[in-house]
Design a protein around this motif. Structure first.
Motif, mmCIF file in Angstrom:
data_model
loop_
_atom_site.group_PDB
_atom_site.id
_atom_site.type_symbol
_atom_site.label_atom_id
_atom_site.label_comp_id
_atom_site.label_asym_id
_atom_site.label_seq_id
_atom_site.Cartn_x
_atom_site.Cartn_y
_atom_site.Cartn_z
ATOM 1 N N SER A 31 22.772 34.172 18.534
ATOM 2 C CA SER A 31 21.548 34.687 19.154
ATOM 3 C C SER A 31 21.901 35.814 20.102
ATOM 4 N N PHE A 77 17.909 35.574 16.273
ATOM 5 C CA PHE A 77 18.257 34.158 16.136
ATOM 6 C C PHE A 77 18.837 33.963 14.734
ATOM 7 N N TYR A 93 17.229 36.234 12.026
ATOM 8 C CA TYR A 93 15.853 36.711 12.133
ATOM 9 C C TYR A 93 15.748 37.596 13.370
ATOM 10 N N GLN A 128 13.191 39.557 15.835
ATOM 11 C CA GLN A 128 11.798 39.702 16.260
ATOM 12 C C GLN A 128 11.717 40.856 17.255
ATOM 13 N N GLY A 129 11.004 41.905 16.879
ATOM 14 C CA GLY A 129 10.822 43.032 17.790
ATOM 15 C C GLY A 129 10.088 42.591 19.039
#
Lengths: 320, 226
Positions: free
Chosen positions: B133, B167, B186, B188-189
């Motif tokens: 992460s 993540f 993944y 995420q903006g």
């Protein structure tokens, strides 16, 4: 009932006076500090990093709403109203990576609908579907205290169907009137979660939250704060009565419960849990709060506070 | 580039330098390359008749793994990525038969090219698996809107950079002094990719980019002791 009250009273008495039965140690994966196994609370998350899976299924009802008079096309219309129904379903998984860190993800949604044409017209249908994910990192732990930080993101897709606003827009000949608004909200959030063992029976959990990101008003940003505290009693490890109680209080914005946009409210909850299972907690949660509801659009500028009571079935399974 | 993005970029650079200096000489650095595919999509505010779809792209770059403790590795993965999103608008048009209308879908493919600097923390879960992460700063090189055979520069509608939360998890297979691995993550903006207003002053909807990335990497362990 009398027996239950007597058991509760005696449990409290034993706890306070230090008198206790020398029961053998209760082996369980339910999170604990020293000799207290905590009862999780819907409003206040614990600092524990155990691998766990939980499921919440809730339904709630508002108190009767006072009847507003709305203006539709210049005509004053008085609506007979009843109540609003709230429903939610959430799944949460927490994966322990190491003793001091875990990853969590929560998926689910919530909805609010009116129970008759009047509330459907003025309140529409509100739905939210979201994903919350992040990391929980233990900062500090002693025999009786534990403090963790949670860092994550909360991604919510909300849909608000506004029938009254749509009717008003059609009457006013607004070009391309929309009956529903899709809103995408993303917020980064940080929680400090704390737990303290008062005695083998009693424990306390508290948390503080700050989040920053999109507002439910398109194009705007918001910063939100929240605090919560929960006192719990788990009778099973000491008395073998498989009962847990948790009393929670939070002042926060919890749109997944209130279906309301970012307004801090006071939430209170009472949880009754079956705590006799080795690795699982089954509970029924009663939550109450007051929330602001609005009607229609800006032409029918009316808002009112209403009390909502919801009941949630919770199941949490702890893997380790 | 917004001041916030600039500040974070400086922060990341400082973190990178500090990590290099504080790195223990006893540990082994992992140096290597990666490449993979990604599926990305815009998310955010859309009018009722507009929807976003996924677009497949690719990425490649270099990877520095700096062990901080036995279980924690700081991983820098600067690289290039090509991604985007499809934007479909439903339009009602009058049929040539004139007595009814039909709905037509107009799809535009947005093709972006980024230079990315993800700074990730890998935490070992077992001998092979790890969770990862962190944050990533993306710098937009170019963006094009492609419809059928026409293309138009889309960059004027987008900001220069965005920050994403990452993540994921990975598998790390040691082979002698090298490591072969697969990482699925993944992104995420966190910040908006669309500008607040267009050049003509029109307010633009709030749009972000999120993506899934599947990466194959190979690193060589250098220095220190295993």
């Amino acid at each position: 009932m009398n027996r239950l009250i007597a058991i509760l009273f005696l449990s409290c008495f034993w706890s306070i006076s230090g008198f206790s039965q020398e029961n053998e140690e209760f082996e369980s994966n339910v999170p604990k500090l020293n000799r207290h196994h905590f009862i999780s609370n819907t409003l206040v998350n614990g600092p524990f990093t155990n691998t766990s899976f939980s499921q919440n299924l809730g339904i709630g009802f508002s108190a009767p709403i006072e009847s507003p008079t709305v203006n539709i096309g210049g005509v004053e219309v008085t609506l007979r109203q009843t109540t609003l129904i709230y429903a939610n379903l959430f799944f949460r998984y927490n994966q322990r990576i190491k003793d001091w860190v875990s990853f969590y993800i929560r998926l689910g949604g919530a909805a609010r609908v009116g129970t008759d044409p009047g509330t459907l017209l003025t309140q529409g249908v509100n739905t939210m579907i979201g994903t919350r994910m992040g990391w929980k990192i233990r900062l500090f732990q002693t025999e009786k205290h534990m403090l963790s930080v949670r860092l994550g993101v909360n991604d919510i897709g909300a849909n608000f169907i506004n029938v009254l606003g749509y009717v008003q827009d059609v009457i006013d000949s607004v070009p391309n009137p929309n009956i529903s608004d899709d809103i995408s909200v993303l917020q980064g959030e940080m929680y400090l979660d704390y737990a303290y063992e008062i005695s083998p029976i009693f424990g306390i959990q508290a948390n503080g939250k700050v989040s920053f990101g999109d507002s439910y008003i398109p194009g705007e940003s918001t910063t939100e704060f929240g605090i919560g505290v929960a006192l719990d009693a788990n009778l099973y490890p000491r008395t073998r009565v498989p009962l847990g109680l948790s009393l929670g209080l939070a002042y926060a914005s919890l749109p997944e419960l209130s279906l309301n946009d970012e307004q801090e409210s006071l939430f209170y909850s009472l949880k009754l849990a079956f705590s006799g299972a080795e690795n699982m907690l089954l509970s029924l949660d009663a939550t109450g709060f007051r929330t602001d509801i609005g009607y229609g659009n800006q032409n029918t500028n009316f808002s009112s506070k209403v009390s909502v009571y919801s009941f949630t079935l919770n199941m949490v399974y702890f893997f380790n | 580039m917004p001041a916030q993005t600039q500040l974070l970029r400086n922060f990341f650079f400082t973190l990178f330098c500090l990590s290099l200096f504080s790195f223990s000489a006893q540990s082994q650095i992992g140096l290597g390359v990666y490449g993979g595919i990604e599926s990305s999509k815009f998310s955010g505010e859309t009018p009722d008749n507009v929807s976003f779809g996924s677009k497949t792209g690719f990425n490649l770059g270099i990877r520095f793994d700096l062990p901080l403790t036995e279980d924690v590795v700081l991983s820098f993965q600067p690289g290039y990525s090509q991604n985007g999103s499809s934007v479909t608008e439903k339009v009602e048009v009058e049929s040539s038969y004139s007595w009814f209308t039909q709905t037509v879908k107009n799809t535009i493919e947005i093709d972006n090219q980024f230079i990315s600097l993800p700074i990730l923390v890998n935490i070992k879960m077992s001998r092979l698996f790890y969770a990862t992460s962190g944050l990533a700063v993306d710098y937009l090189l170019s963006s094009e809107a492609i419809q059928e055979n026409d293309s138009e520069d889309f960059k004027p509608f987008l900001v220069d950079g965005q920050i994403s939360a990452v993540f994921g998890f990975g598998v790390n297979i040691p082979i002698k002094t090298t490591k072969l691995g697969i990482q699925l993550d993944y992104w995420q903006g966190l910040t908006r990719l669309s500008k607040e207003t267009a050049e003509d002053g029109t307010e633009l909807p709030r749009v972000r980019l999120s993506k899934y990335r599947l990466v194959l990497y190979w690193t060589l362990s250098v220095g220190g002791k295993e």
